[in-house]
Design a protein around this motif. Structure first.
Motif, PDB file in Angstrom:
ATOM      1  N   ASP A 169      20.446   4.437  -5.868  1.00 34.54           N
ATOM      2  CA  ASP A 169      19.977   4.815  -7.218  1.00 34.54           C
ATOM      3  C   ASP A 169      18.680   5.613  -7.202  1.00 34.54           C
ATOM      4  O   ASP A 169      18.211   6.042  -8.252  1.00 34.54           O
ATOM      5  N   THR A 170      18.031   5.753  -6.054  1.00 33.32           N
ATOM      6  CA  THR A 170      16.720   6.409  -6.031  1.00 33.32           C
ATOM      7  C   THR A 170      16.499   7.076  -4.682  1.00 33.32           C
ATOM      8  O   THR A 170      17.412   7.147  -3.858  1.00 33.32           O
ATOM      9  N   CYS A 171      15.300   7.558  -4.431  1.00 34.99           N
ATOM     10  CA  CYS A 171      14.945   8.184  -3.155  1.00 34.99           C
ATOM     11  C   CYS A 171      13.419   8.219  -3.061  1.00 34.99           C
ATOM     12  O   CYS A 171      12.740   8.001  -4.060  1.00 34.99           O
ATOM     13  N   PRO A 172      12.865   8.519  -1.877  1.00 34.98           N
ATOM     14  CA  PRO A 172      11.397   8.469  -1.748  1.00 34.98           C
ATOM     15  C   PRO A 172      10.654   9.433  -2.670  1.00 34.98           C
ATOM     16  O   PRO A 172       9.513   9.165  -3.037  1.00 34.98           O
ATOM     17  N   VAL A 173      11.290  10.534  -3.050  1.00 36.96           N
ATOM     18  CA  VAL A 173      10.581  11.502  -3.905  1.00 36.96           C
ATOM     19  C   VAL A 173      10.596  11.060  -5.371  1.00 36.96           C
ATOM     20  O   VAL A 173       9.638  11.293  -6.113  1.00 36.96           O
ATOM     21  N   LEU A 174      11.665  10.397  -5.792  1.00 40.17           N
ATOM     22  CA  LEU A 174      11.783  10.039  -7.212  1.00 40.17           C
ATOM     23  C   LEU A 174      11.396   8.586  -7.500  1.00 40.17           C
ATOM     24  O   LEU A 174      11.313   8.178  -8.655  1.00 40.17           O
ATOM     25  N   ALA A 175      11.164   7.813  -6.453  1.00 36.17           N
ATOM     26  CA  ALA A 175      10.604   6.459  -6.620  1.00 36.17           C
ATOM     27  C   ALA A 175       9.077   6.574  -6.471  1.00 36.17           C
ATOM     28  O   ALA A 175       8.586   7.576  -5.957  1.00 36.17           O
ATOM     29  N   PRO A 176       8.340   5.551  -6.871  1.00 33.44           N
ATOM     30  CA  PRO A 176       6.869   5.633  -6.731  1.00 33.44           C
ATOM     31  C   PRO A 176       6.415   5.360  -5.301  1.00 33.44           C
ATOM     32  O   PRO A 176       5.596   4.468  -5.057  1.00 33.44           O
ATOM     33  N   VAL A 177       6.945   6.123  -4.345  1.00 31.60           N
ATOM     34  CA  VAL A 177       6.649   5.862  -2.930  1.00 31.60           C
ATOM     35  C   VAL A 177       5.200   6.209  -2.591  1.00 31.60           C
ATOM     36  O   VAL A 177       4.599   5.595  -1.710  1.00 31.60           O
TER      37      VAL A 177
END
Ligand code: F3S
Length: 413
Positions: free
Chosen positions: A356-364
């Motif tokens: 559902d997410t990825c490092p760029v679109l999550a608050p990584v």
């Protein structure tokens, strides 16, 4: 701009506030770009589905539109969110993002959005045919749908994609017009490209030079895989702003070079050989120390074949306890991985699925600051390109085997 009777009614507000606002957005966009009319779109892929991208103001706008009770006119899939809805605690995502994302995703759901939350909607059922007019956002998905599938879309932002989902229209300009789809720049590939990483390097190199011009590739084998093309397009769209490319005798609008250039001559010719391949790869590897904190595979989201390759490499191996190994995929692709037994191998070795997410679109960025994570290893040119700016992680860039080795040894060698 010419509007049909129905479109005029939409603009007048006869079909409600949300439809009126949406038509206003599309007419304004059409006038800016000189569109003569609207074109019906059969489906939409919605960028800005993550609260990290939409922000509070963008999320409030979507929620306000949803509260009017409007329903999408088209089949609409959603780009990655800011959280993995099942593993957000395990990944370390702060709960405020989960709460906000749940609200935003439910707003899209109430309008009819499909909660696939992936940048590879074509792997989960949104598969337009060649020539179909669609309205897609997310640069890697736009590149794939235009180039590999041959459907037609501009690179939409959140508001215009939402407006298209509500009205079923988009202004007819840019890549919806055949004349703007012809190749501009010829890229002669003279080196052997083996892995998806090689295709990412090629895309990264060409993107930095060609900007938004449509490149046409020659010298790519006709048995190139869709995963390799997916990586090529993602890289082209991140270092450049390429929304459409052609590959001679592979992509639907390039059965020949002549067809790709529509009988015209290329404005520029680029050569890509061994030296450029090595140079692009070195350019993307920005990390200065060998110790690795995070390994991430799946930008764009992994296909089931890619997950199988990861599982094969991880069989009988263990990921170091101080390394986070994230495998990004659509949740429906992960379900298939569960059934195939790949998930058990990956998780048994210590890997974590990030669906559902990825490092760029999550608050990584927040997670890496909080947990003192500095170094990333990835096989994705796009993620390596955005690693520092979007995730606060300095990238090592290389092939899957090397990334898996980094996960098991904690070192980039
Ligand atoms: Fe997809 Fe996120 Fe990469 S949206 S292309 S996994 S940056």
């Amino acid at each position: 701009m010419y509007l049909t009777k129905e479109e005029e009614e939409m603009l007048k507000g006869s079909m409600g506030y949300a439809v009126e606002k949406s038509m206003e957005i599309l007419v304004t966009l059409g006038e800016i770009y000189g569109a003569e009319n609207m074109v019906p779109v059969s489906n939409v892929h919605m960028p800005g589905s993550s609260v990290v991208v939409a922000g509070d103001a963008g999320s409030a706008f979507v929620e306000e539109i949803a509260s009017t009770g409007v329903k999408f006119k088209t089949y609409t899939t959603l780009n990655p969110a800011a959280v993995d809805f099942e593993r957000w605690v395990e990944i370390g995502i702060p709960s405020e993002y989960f709460q906000k994302q749940k609200k935003l995703s439910l707003a899209y759901h109430s309008m009819g959005g499909i909660l696939c939350h992936t940048c590879t909607p074509y792997l989960t059922g949104n598969l337009p045919r060649s020539g179909e007019h669609v309205s897609w956002g997310e640069s890697s998905a736009v590149s794939f749908v235009n180039s590999v599938l041959g459907a037609r879309t501009n690179r939409e932002g959140g508001p215009s994609a939402l407006a298209s989902a509500i009205t079923g229209r988009t202004p007819m300009y840019g890549l919806h017009l055949g004349e703007n789809r012809k190749g501009k720049l010829l890229v002669r590939v003279s080196t052997r490209l083996g892995t998806v990483t090689d295709y990412g390097s090629l895309g990264y190199y060409v993107g930095t030079i060609c900007g938004g011009n449509n490149p046409v590739f020659t010298g790519i084998p006709t048995d190139v895989s869709s995963d390799q093309l997916k990586m090529l397009g993602a890289a082209l769209a991140s270092s450049g702003s390429v929304a459409l490319y052609h590959v001679e005798r592979v992509t639907p609008e390039a059965r020949s070079l002549d067809e790709a250039f529509k009988g015209e001559k290329p404005s520029e010719i680029l050569d890509f050989g061994e030296e450029e391949l090595r140079g692009a790869s070195e350019d993307l590897s920005k990390a200065k120390i060998c110790e690795v904190d995070v390994v991430c595979i799946g930008c764009p989201h992994n296909s089931i074949y890619e997950i199988r390759s990861i599982a094969e490499l991880l069989r009988s191996r263990k990921i170091r306890s101080d390394v986070r190994f994230w495998i990004c995929a659509a949740s429906s692709v992960k379900s298939l991985s569960d059934r195939m037994g790949y998930t058990e191998i990956v998780e048994g070795a210590g890997g974590t699925f990030m669906c559902d997410t990825c490092p760029v679109l999550a608050p990584v960025k927040e997670i890496s600051r909080r947990d003192n994570l500095n170094i990333l290893a990835t096989n994705s040119a796009k993620l390596a390109h955005y690693g520092i700016g979007q995730c606060n992680l300095h990238p090592h860039y290389g092939e899957l085997e090397r990334c898996v080795l980094a996960a098991t040894t904690g070192r980039w060698v």
